[in-house]
Design a protein around this motif. Structure first.
Motif, PDB file in Angstrom:
ATOM      1  N   GLN A 165       0.831  -1.208   0.000  1.00 30.22           N
ATOM      2  CA  GLN A 165       0.000   0.000   0.000  1.00 30.22           C
ATOM      3  C   GLN A 165       0.863   1.254   0.000  1.00 30.22           C
ATOM      4  O   GLN A 165       1.951   1.245   0.576  1.00 30.22           O
ATOM      5  N   VAL A 166       0.374   2.297  -0.651  1.00 26.86           N
ATOM      6  CA  VAL A 166       1.079   3.584  -0.656  1.00 26.86           C
ATOM      7  C   VAL A 166       0.128   4.617  -0.063  1.00 26.86           C
ATOM      8  O   VAL A 166      -0.926   4.902  -0.622  1.00 26.86           O
ATOM      9  N   ARG A 167       0.493   5.103   1.118  1.00 27.64           N
ATOM     10  CA  ARG A 167      -0.344   6.090   1.797  1.00 27.64           C
ATOM     11  C   ARG A 167       0.176   7.486   1.453  1.00 27.64           C
ATOM     12  O   ARG A 167       1.345   7.790   1.705  1.00 27.64           O
ATOM     13  N   ILE A 168      -0.677   8.288   0.854  1.00 30.70           N
ATOM     14  CA  ILE A 168      -0.297   9.656   0.507  1.00 30.70           C
ATOM     15  C   ILE A 168      -1.088  10.610   1.393  1.00 30.70           C
ATOM     16  O   ILE A 168      -2.271  10.384   1.659  1.00 30.70           O
ATOM     17  N   ALA A 169      -0.418  11.640   1.883  1.00 32.45           N
ATOM     18  CA  ALA A 169      -1.103  12.623   2.723  1.00 32.45           C
ATOM     19  C   ALA A 169      -0.665  14.020   2.310  1.00 32.45           C
ATOM     20  O   ALA A 169       0.432  14.203   1.779  1.00 32.45           O
ATOM     21  N   ALA A 179      -0.916  14.270   8.976  1.00 30.71           N
ATOM     22  CA  ALA A 179      -0.173  13.009   9.078  1.00 30.71           C
ATOM     23  C   ALA A 179       0.925  12.854   8.043  1.00 30.71           C
ATOM     24  O   ALA A 179       1.335  11.752   7.733  1.00 30.71           O
ATOM     25  N   VAL A 180       1.422  13.962   7.496  1.00 34.05           N
ATOM     26  CA  VAL A 180       2.461  13.805   6.487  1.00 34.05           C
ATOM     27  C   VAL A 180       3.796  13.345   7.087  1.00 34.05           C
ATOM     28  O   VAL A 180       4.682  12.906   6.366  1.00 34.05           O
ATOM     29  N   HIS A 181       3.923  13.426   8.393  1.00 35.53           N
ATOM     30  CA  HIS A 181       5.188  13.030   9.021  1.00 35.53           C
ATOM     31  C   HIS A 181       5.422  11.527   8.912  1.00 35.53           C
ATOM     32  O   HIS A 181       6.530  11.060   9.096  1.00 35.53           O
ATOM     33  N   ALA A 182       4.399  10.739   8.626  1.00 37.26           N
ATOM     34  CA  ALA A 182       4.571   9.289   8.568  1.00 37.26           C
ATOM     35  C   ALA A 182       3.792   8.701   7.396  1.00 37.26           C
ATOM     36  O   ALA A 182       3.034   7.765   7.549  1.00 37.26           O
ATOM     37  N   SER A 183       4.000   9.271   6.204  1.00 37.59           N
ATOM     38  CA  SER A 183       3.304   8.767   5.014  1.00 37.59           C
ATOM     39  C   SER A 183       4.314   8.298   3.979  1.00 37.59           C
ATOM     40  O   SER A 183       5.426   8.807   3.930  1.00 37.59           O
ATOM     41  N   ASP A 184       3.883   7.358   3.135  1.00 37.19           N
ATOM     42  CA  ASP A 184       4.786   6.887   2.075  1.00 37.19           C
ATOM     43  C   ASP A 184       5.182   8.053   1.172  1.00 37.19           C
ATOM     44  O   ASP A 184       6.346   8.202   0.821  1.00 37.19           O
ATOM     45  N   ILE A 185       4.186   8.857   0.776  1.00 40.13           N
ATOM     46  CA  ILE A 185       4.485  10.074   0.021  1.00 40.13           C
ATOM     47  C   ILE A 185       3.715  11.215   0.697  1.00 40.13           C
ATOM     48  O   ILE A 185       2.499  11.116   0.896  1.00 40.13           O
ATOM     49  N   ALA A 186       4.444  12.262   1.060  1.00 41.36           N
ATOM     50  CA  ALA A 186       3.809  13.357   1.786  1.00 41.36           C
ATOM     51  C   ALA A 186       3.965  14.647   0.997  1.00 41.36           C
ATOM     52  O   ALA A 186       5.037  14.956   0.484  1.00 41.36           O
ATOM     53  N   ILE A 187       2.869  15.379   0.885  1.00 45.08           N
ATOM     54  CA  ILE A 187       2.856  16.649   0.161  1.00 45.08           C
ATOM     55  C   ILE A 187       2.666  17.722   1.234  1.00 45.08           C
ATOM     56  O   ILE A 187       1.655  17.728   1.932  1.00 45.08           O
ATOM     57  N   LEU A 188       3.658  18.593   1.376  1.00 47.80           N
ATOM     58  CA  LEU A 188       3.641  19.504   2.517  1.00 47.80           C
ATOM     59  C   LEU A 188       3.756  20.964   2.072  1.00 47.80           C
ATOM     60  O   LEU A 188       4.722  21.323   1.385  1.00 47.80           O
ATOM     61  N   GLY A 189       2.798  21.771   2.458  1.00 49.32           N
ATOM     62  CA  GLY A 189       2.858  23.207   2.154  1.00 49.32           C
ATOM     63  C   GLY A 189       3.929  23.874   3.006  1.00 49.32           C
ATOM     64  O   GLY A 189       3.987  23.655   4.205  1.00 49.32           O
ATOM     65  N   ILE A 190       4.784  24.672   2.359  1.00 50.27           N
ATOM     66  CA  ILE A 190       5.807  25.378   3.142  1.00 50.27           C
ATOM     67  C   ILE A 190       5.840  26.866   2.768  1.00 50.27           C
ATOM     68  O   ILE A 190       5.674  27.236   1.612  1.00 50.27           O
ATOM     69  N   HIS A 191       6.052  27.684   3.791  1.00 50.62           N
ATOM     70  CA  HIS A 191       6.299  29.109   3.570  1.00 50.62           C
ATOM     71  C   HIS A 191       7.808  29.295   3.448  1.00 50.62           C
ATOM     72  O   HIS A 191       8.586  28.553   4.058  1.00 50.62           O
ATOM     73  N   ARG A 192       8.214  30.324   2.703  1.00 53.06           N
ATOM     74  CA  ARG A 192       9.654  30.590   2.596  1.00 53.06           C
ATOM     75  C   ARG A 192      10.007  32.037   2.918  1.00 53.06           C
ATOM     76  O   ARG A 192      11.109  32.485   2.631  1.00 53.06           O
ATOM     77  N   ASP A 262       4.811  34.086  -4.010  1.00 55.59           N
ATOM     78  CA  ASP A 262       6.091  33.535  -4.475  1.00 55.59           C
ATOM     79  C   ASP A 262       6.774  32.697  -3.407  1.00 55.59           C
ATOM     80  O   ASP A 262       7.456  31.727  -3.704  1.00 55.59           O
ATOM     81  N   GLY A 263       6.590  33.088  -2.163  1.00 52.27           N
ATOM     82  CA  GLY A 263       7.267  32.381  -1.076  1.00 52.27           C
ATOM     83  C   GLY A 263       6.648  31.024  -0.786  1.00 52.27           C
ATOM     84  O   GLY A 263       7.329  30.098  -0.376  1.00 52.27           O
ATOM     85  N   ASP A 264       5.347  30.898  -1.002  1.00 50.92           N
ATOM     86  CA  ASP A 264       4.658  29.661  -0.598  1.00 50.92           C
ATOM     87  C   ASP A 264       4.711  28.596  -1.688  1.00 50.92           C
ATOM     88  O   ASP A 264       4.706  28.916  -2.874  1.00 50.92           O
ATOM     89  N   GLY A 265       4.715  27.361  -1.272  1.00 48.24           N
ATOM     90  CA  GLY A 265       4.711  26.253  -2.235  1.00 48.24           C
ATOM     91  C   GLY A 265       4.669  24.933  -1.508  1.00 48.24           C
ATOM     92  O   GLY A 265       4.194  24.850  -0.364  1.00 48.24           O
ATOM     93  N   ILE A 266       5.212  23.911  -2.179  1.00 44.52           N
ATOM     94  CA  ILE A 266       5.058  22.545  -1.674  1.00 44.52           C
ATOM     95  C   ILE A 266       6.406  21.842  -1.612  1.00 44.52           C
ATOM     96  O   ILE A 266       7.226  21.971  -2.519  1.00 44.52           O
ATOM     97  N   ALA A 267       6.634  21.125  -0.517  1.00 46.10           N
ATOM     98  CA  ALA A 267       7.785  20.223  -0.412  1.00 46.10           C
ATOM     99  C   ALA A 267       7.257  18.790  -0.450  1.00 46.10           C
ATOM    100  O   ALA A 267       6.124  18.527  -0.047  1.00 46.10           O
ATOM    101  N   ILE A 268       8.072  17.875  -0.943  1.00 47.63           N
ATOM    102  CA  ILE A 268       7.667  16.465  -0.994  1.00 47.63           C
ATOM    103  C   ILE A 268       8.562  15.668  -0.049  1.00 47.63           C
ATOM    104  O   ILE A 268       9.795  15.796  -0.074  1.00 47.63           O
ATOM    105  N   LEU A 269       7.917  14.865   0.807  1.00 49.76           N
ATOM    106  CA  LEU A 269       8.639  13.975   1.716  1.00 49.76           C
ATOM    107  C   LEU A 269       8.206  12.547   1.395  1.00 49.76           C
ATOM    108  O   LEU A 269       7.069  12.329   0.960  1.00 49.76           O
ATOM    109  N   VAL A 270       9.086  11.584   1.619  1.00 51.64           N
ATOM    110  CA  VAL A 270       8.695  10.200   1.338  1.00 51.64           C
ATOM    111  C   VAL A 270       9.220   9.248   2.418  1.00 51.64           C
ATOM    112  O   VAL A 270      10.098   9.601   3.202  1.00 51.64           O
TER     113      VAL A 270
END
Ligand code: SF4
Ligand code: SF4
Length: 365
Positions: A165-169, A179-192, A262-270
């Motif tokens: 199974q692949v859990r995406i959050a 729950a992105v801290h413990a997902s197979d693929i995590a999509i995380l909004g980040i400010h810069r 411009d500062g905001d976007g997405i980081a990917i964690l796996v």
């Protein structure tokens, strides 16, 4: 009944009132369960009773009309019982094989809004947070990118062709209520970018000591400032070098917003997982530091998630979760196989790296 003698009507009703009779009668007696086909499960009790479950994807944010459809199907086939899973799938349960066939026939008539799937080695429904619709600190939307990613990966919802199974959050800021801290693929909004201080409003809408105390990095200090009318006011100053763009101050003080196109976007964690099967639970690791918020369909994010998923599907062994695969082949190989450029931001215990990243414990070579 733990609700007996209850003297208030606050809070939800006792959950036991909502259990189908067959579930109540067989509590503690279930022997095993199997996935009969994608989206269809059977649970077998020692009494001989069976429960057949059909799992369907939901749109996560639901209209009243959609909930009414679920209720009508539950009334027609399941004696009025229906349940939601933690990943926002809706499940219909029946107690015999004949009823299962009738239920499936009804669900197939609504297959555009009630796709059957979400079991076993699949990509099940993505869990997500509030996004631009509701929360105050998001760096990306929630349902927007999730809809785009899930549309692209839809073939993996109704099939079980992945190694496991692949859990995406998705969480739309690093408070991570998703729950992105413990997902197979995590999509995380980040400010810069650090917060922008509104010196006109700050004394009216914020407790300055509270704003100062809210910063985990001690980057905020009380300061005198000049408002737009040219008056000197009590305000705060932010040490931008120290700021990690977490948004805690904005939670405490609405005159310190940090959302920025411009500062905001997405980081990917796996590589995260909650399960302790085969290997211990793992935290997800950062692999893509930034992708832009390209509305309305987030093509960069969609392509990146697919690229990681396809590399995993091609290379991992059966039952191996994404993080287990990356650890077996080594994170260096993970970047190579997933076609993701490696940067120093991708190593979370980076130290002593004079001319190589390989001093980190993340690498096998
Ligand atoms: Fe709000 Fe952050 Fe939760 Fe998104 S992840 S709903 S922005 S607290
Ligand atoms: Fe501190 Fe976070 Fe606010 Fe930056 S965004 S000033 S780190 S509380």
């Amino acid at each position: 009944n733990p609700m007996e003698g209850r003297i208030t009507d606050l809070g939800p009703r006792y959950y036991g009132d909502f259990l189908p009779p067959v579930i109540k009668e067989n509590k503690g007696k279930w022997l095993y369960h199997e996935i009969l086909e994608p989206g269809v499960l059977v649970h077998v009790s020692e009494t001989g009773a069976k429960v057949f479950t059909v799992r369907c994807g939901s749109a996560r944010l639901l209209t009243v009309n959609r909930v009414r459809l679920y209720c009508d199907i539950a009334d027609q086939h399941c004696d009025g019982y229906v349940r939601f899973t933690t990943r926002n799938n809706v499940e219909f349960m029946v107690a015999s094989e004949e009823k299962l066939e009738a239920l499936k026939a009804t669900l197939l008539k609504h297959k555009n809004v009630l796709p059957i799937g979400g079991t076993g080695a699949c990509v099940t429904n993505i869990v997500h947070t509030q996004g631009w619709v509701h929360c105050h600190t998001p760096a990306t939307d929630a349902s927007g990118p999730v809809k785009a990613v899930m549309d692209d990966l839809f073939e993996y919802f109704g099939s079980m062709v992945l190694p496991a199974q692949v859990r995406i959050a998705l969480a739309c800021c690093l408070n991570m209520c998703g729950a992105v801290h413990a997902s197979d693929i995590a999509i995380l909004g980040i400010h810069r970018k650090p917060p922008m201080i509104d010196h006109d409003r700050i004394t009216g809408v914020c407790e300055i000591p509270l704003a100062v105390a809210s910063c985990p990095l001690g980057a905020i200090k009380p300061a005198k400032a000049t408002n737009s009318a040219g008056e000197e006011v009590k305000s705060v100053a932010v040490n931008n070098e120290r700021c990690m763009f977490c948004g805690n101050c904005y939670t405490m003080c609405p005159a310190m917003p940090l959302a920025d196109p411009d500062g905001d976007g997405i980081a990917i964690l796996v590589g995260g997982k909650v399960s302790n099967t085969r290997s211990a639970p793992k935290f997800s690791k950062l692999v893509v530091p930034f992708l832009p918020n390209t509305t309305p369909r987030w093509p960069e994010v969609v392509a990146c998630v697919r690229q990681i998923l396809v590399a995993y599907a091609k290379d991992a062994k059966k039952y191996e979760r994404l993080g287990e695969w990356a650890e077996r082949i080594g994170w260096e190989k993970f970047f190579e196989k997933a076609g993701i450029p490696f940067t120093d931001k991708s190593v979370d215990d980076y130290r002593l790296a004079y001319d190589t990243w390989r001093t980190t414990s993340q690498f096998k070579y």
